[in-house]
Design an enzyme around this catalytic site. Structure first.
Site, PDB file in Angstrom:
ATOM      1  N   HIS A   1     -32.956  -4.446  23.894  1.00 34.09           N
ATOM      2  CA  HIS A   1     -32.847  -5.889  24.100  1.00 34.09           C
ATOM      3  C   HIS A   1     -31.923  -6.143  25.280  1.00 34.09           C
ATOM      4  CE1 HIS A   1     -29.404  -4.689  21.694  1.00 34.09           C
ATOM      5  NE2 HIS A   1     -28.766  -5.733  22.200  1.00 34.09           N
ATOM      6  N   ALA A   2     -32.057  -7.314  25.850  1.00 34.36           N
ATOM      7  CA  ALA A   2     -31.151  -7.766  26.898  1.00 34.36           C
ATOM      8  C   ALA A   2     -30.798  -9.219  26.579  1.00 34.36           C
ATOM      9  CB  ALA A   2     -31.821  -7.627  28.266  1.00 34.36           C
TER      10      ALA A   2
END
Length: 148
Positions: free
Chosen positions: A67-68
């Site tokens: 994820h970012a």
């Protein structure tokens, strides 16, 4: 709400071997990028963060959650499930090869709390994780995920 609402048909089973970290991450985001749920900048942000601090998204043996930040290119809240049949070395010193990945694309830091709660229940269920990894088609994986 079932996590399947965010997954839809974003389930990938990869039989590839000896993947690089970048190649594996590309697979974990492939459907999300393809469908426009995230921009390629989101994938690039995950790769860049990995280069800076390592495999921050490998949560436990066999399990990763790439994820970012939402501002890195999330267009729509979504999840992608990826099963690496041969495992992939994402350079996690503590957890070994990853076989099950859930890519998280959240629109903000609050709205995905229920999703995280459901995923944490899944991640704690070794039997379901093993069944997902062993599954040979997307429908079998979806049947397991429908419980969460």
């Amino acid at each position: 709400m079932s996590i399947m609402n965010l997954i839809g048909d974003n389930i990938v089973i990869s039989n590839e071997q000896n993947l690089t970290v970048d190649a594996a991450l590309e697979i974990t985001c492939s459907k999300l990028v393809e469908q426009g749920k995230v921009e390629t900048t989101y994938l690039e942000a995950i790769k860049q963060k990995h280069k800076e601090i390592g495999a921050y998204y490998v949560l436990a043996p066999k399990i990763a959650m790439p994820h970012a930040r939402p501002e890195d290119g999330v267009n729509e809240a979504a999840l992608q499930i990826t099963v690496f049949k041969n495992g992939v070395d994402l350079e996690s010193e503590d957890n070994g090869d990853v076989f099950f990945s859930v890519t998280l694309a959240a629109l903000d830091s609050d709205s995905h709390i229920q999703t995280i709660v459901a995923l944490s229940e899944l991640f704690q269920n070794d039997e379901d994780i093993e069944a997902i990894i062993a599954a040979d088609n997307e429908a079998s994986i979806a049947n397991i995920l429908n419980k969460y």
